[in-house]
Design an enzyme around this catalytic site. Structure first.
Site, PDB file in Angstrom:
ATOM      1  N   HIS A  61       3.794   3.395   0.362  1.00  0.00           N
ATOM      2  CA  HIS A  61       4.053   3.295   1.805  1.00  0.00           C
ATOM      3  C   HIS A  61       3.161   2.213   2.407  1.00  0.00           C
ATOM      4  O   HIS A  61       2.176   1.806   1.800  1.00  0.00           O
ATOM      5  CB  HIS A  61       3.744   4.631   2.502  1.00  0.00           C
ATOM      6  CG  HIS A  61       2.281   4.969   2.465  1.00  0.00           C
ATOM      7  ND1 HIS A  61       1.662   5.503   1.352  1.00  0.00           N
ATOM      8  CD2 HIS A  61       1.301   4.801   3.391  1.00  0.00           C
ATOM      9  CE1 HIS A  61       0.377   5.657   1.595  1.00  0.00           C
ATOM     10  NE2 HIS A  61       0.121   5.236   2.833  1.00  0.00           N
ATOM     11  N   ASP A 107       0.931   1.756   5.996  1.00  0.00           N
ATOM     12  CA  ASP A 107       0.490   2.605   7.101  1.00  0.00           C
ATOM     13  C   ASP A 107       1.135   2.102   8.396  1.00  0.00           C
ATOM     14  O   ASP A 107       0.987   0.931   8.739  1.00  0.00           O
ATOM     15  CB  ASP A 107      -1.038   2.580   7.216  1.00  0.00           C
ATOM     16  CG  ASP A 107      -1.715   3.225   6.001  1.00  0.00           C
ATOM     17  OD1 ASP A 107      -1.059   4.039   5.329  1.00  0.00           O
ATOM     18  OD2 ASP A 107      -2.881   2.911   5.737  1.00  0.00           O
ATOM     19  N   HIS A 139       0.941   0.514  -0.493  1.00  0.00           N
ATOM     20  CA  HIS A 139      -0.084   1.135  -1.341  1.00  0.00           C
ATOM     21  C   HIS A 139       0.305   2.577  -1.654  1.00  0.00           C
ATOM     22  O   HIS A 139       1.253   3.105  -1.068  1.00  0.00           O
ATOM     23  CB  HIS A 139      -1.461   1.034  -0.677  1.00  0.00           C
ATOM     24  CG  HIS A 139      -1.538   1.651   0.690  1.00  0.00           C
ATOM     25  ND1 HIS A 139      -1.048   1.031   1.819  1.00  0.00           N
ATOM     26  CD2 HIS A 139      -2.042   2.836   1.102  1.00  0.00           C
ATOM     27  CE1 HIS A 139      -1.246   1.802   2.868  1.00  0.00           C
ATOM     28  NE2 HIS A 139      -1.842   2.916   2.465  1.00  0.00           N
ATOM     29  N   ARG A 167      -9.613  14.754  -6.436  1.00  0.00           N
ATOM     30  CA  ARG A 167      -9.996  13.512  -5.762  1.00  0.00           C
ATOM     31  C   ARG A 167      -9.851  13.725  -4.264  1.00  0.00           C
ATOM     32  O   ARG A 167      -8.912  14.385  -3.816  1.00  0.00           O
ATOM     33  CB  ARG A 167      -9.088  12.368  -6.223  1.00  0.00           C
ATOM     34  CG  ARG A 167      -9.292  11.112  -5.418  1.00  0.00           C
ATOM     35  CD  ARG A 167      -8.551   9.925  -5.998  1.00  0.00           C
ATOM     36  NE  ARG A 167      -8.842   8.791  -5.167  1.00  0.00           N
ATOM     37  CZ  ARG A 167      -8.063   8.353  -4.190  1.00  0.00           C
ATOM     38  NH1 ARG A 167      -6.909   8.928  -3.931  1.00  0.00           N
ATOM     39  NH2 ARG A 167      -8.435   7.328  -3.450  1.00  0.00           N
TER      40      ARG A 167
END
Ligand code: OGA
Ligand code: NI
Length: 368
Positions: free
Chosen positions: A233, A235, A289, A299
């Site tokens: 996607h 941002d 990204h 994580r």
């Protein structure tokens, strides 16, 4: 022949305490072959920018920082900020409280359940929908407003929605958001200087911003090669300031390839969103990204998404419009309209601005 009635379709629940004991993962989390992660990807060479020296105004440091940012943002929109001045104890606390929040029973986290069509609250992949390509993560999204009337907005959210026992969570994330507000306005000075419009221009534009703080929690996954923590996607917001822990998993699509961003707990990863791309008349890029997961360890990342105050009009300054960079589109966008487009899952209306110069291959999935 008598047919059995169809089984009622149970919504899938992303409850890690159950999922982690299964040998395989539910098919909803399996991504198609062309989108499956490459776990070994080359590292993205992104420049660390010495932010403290930029703010201090040392001419050499200012010229170095603006040059690095200019180069990185014209290419892919990602850079690192080091010597940023945010207290490392505050960052450590923000991670520690994430462990505490996401470590709670699902029923407790669901007190903050984000409802369909809403932007804030707790979300795990199930959200009651039958869908494919689900991300392997849980998130908590908070609204942060930098105006004087909302000085306790994060604090109040935790107390009102989760109860008085969560007051300390509110204190930590209120403080963290305030640090991100200060940092983001400083980065706006850096971006303004890099674009040659002066340090004040974008800083003033984002005074009183109405932003989003998102805690991303990626549990280990037994089949990390089949799924993604966050799908590809861009941002839709203006600027993202991300703190990733020591684990690593962020990847950026540059030169037709996925590249990983090496984790550095001393640094913030900063990237340009669609709204800033529009504000820069498409000169600075918002880039595709995603995040991959692993089968060993949790994580975590803390993402602050800077967004303009809702009454702002998103359009580039005249000085960024010339024959080399003609105005991408005539329409102006009111920040409030963009925010509701993002909220309703339509993606950013800012994408229409500067589209001609956007990279191909961007995925239509909204990030928020
Ligand atoms: C996001 C995002 C990446 C990460 O939250 O928009 O891109 O590494 N996160 O968590
Ligand atoms: Ni993102």
């Amino acid at each position: 022949m008598i047919m059995a009635p169809p089984l009622p379709r149970q919504p899938l629940v992303f409850d890690v305490s159950i999922l982690q004991h299964q040998a395989s993962i539910p098919s909803h989390f399996i991504w198609p072959d062309h989108e499956k992660p490459c776990l070994e990807s080359p590292e993205l060479a992104i420049p660390p920018v010495d932010f403290g020296s930029f703010l201090a105004g040392d001419p050499l440091a200012v010229s170095k920082a603006t040059q690095l940012v200019n180069e990185a943002c014209r290419k892919h929109g990602f850079f690192l900020v080091v010597n940023h001045g945010v207290d490392s104890k505050l960052i450590a606390k923000a991670h520690e409280y994430m462990n505490m929040f996401f470590g709670k029973q699902l029923s407790e986290k669901q007190r903050a359940q984000r409802k369909i069509g809403e932007q804030y609250g707790y979300a795990s992949s199930f959200t009651g929908r039958f869908s494919s390509k689900l991300p392997w993560k849980e998130t908590l999204s908070l609204r942060y407003c930098a105006d004087n009337q909302s000085s306790d907005i994060v604090q109040e959210y935790f107390s009102n929605v989760m109860g008085e026992n969560f007051k300390q969570f509110g204190t930590v994330y209120q403080e963290y958001c305030e640090a991100m507000n200060t940092l983001s306005l400083g980065i706006m000075e850096l971006l303004g200087a890099s674009l040659g419009v002066g340090r004040e221009y974008f800083r003033d534009f984002f005074e009183g911003n109405d932003s989003i703080m998102r805690l991303n929690y990626y549990p280990p996954c037994q089949k990390p090669d089949l799924t993604l923590g966050t799908g590809p996607h861009c941002d839709p917001t203006s600027l993202t300031i991300l703190h990733q822990d020591h684990v690593g998993g962020l990847q950026v699509f540059v030169d037709e390839k996925w590249h990983s961003v090496r984790p550095d707990p001393e640094a913030f990863v900063v990237n340009i969103g669609d709204t800033f791309m529009a504000l820069s008349n498409g000169i600075f890029k918002s880039c595709l990204h995603r995040a991959v997961v692993n089968n060993v360890t949790v994580r975590k990342s803390l993402a602050f998404f800077l967004c303009p105050k809702l009454d702002k009009v998103v359009k580039p300054p005249n000085t960024l419009i010339d024959s080399k960079n003609p105005r991408a589109e005539e329409s102006e966008i009111i920040a409030a309209d963009n925010a509701s487009a993002v909220k309703e899952g339509l993606g950013s209306s800012c994408r229409v601005l500067g589209r001609k110069r956007q990279q191909k291959n961007r995925n239509k999935r909204p990030a928020l």
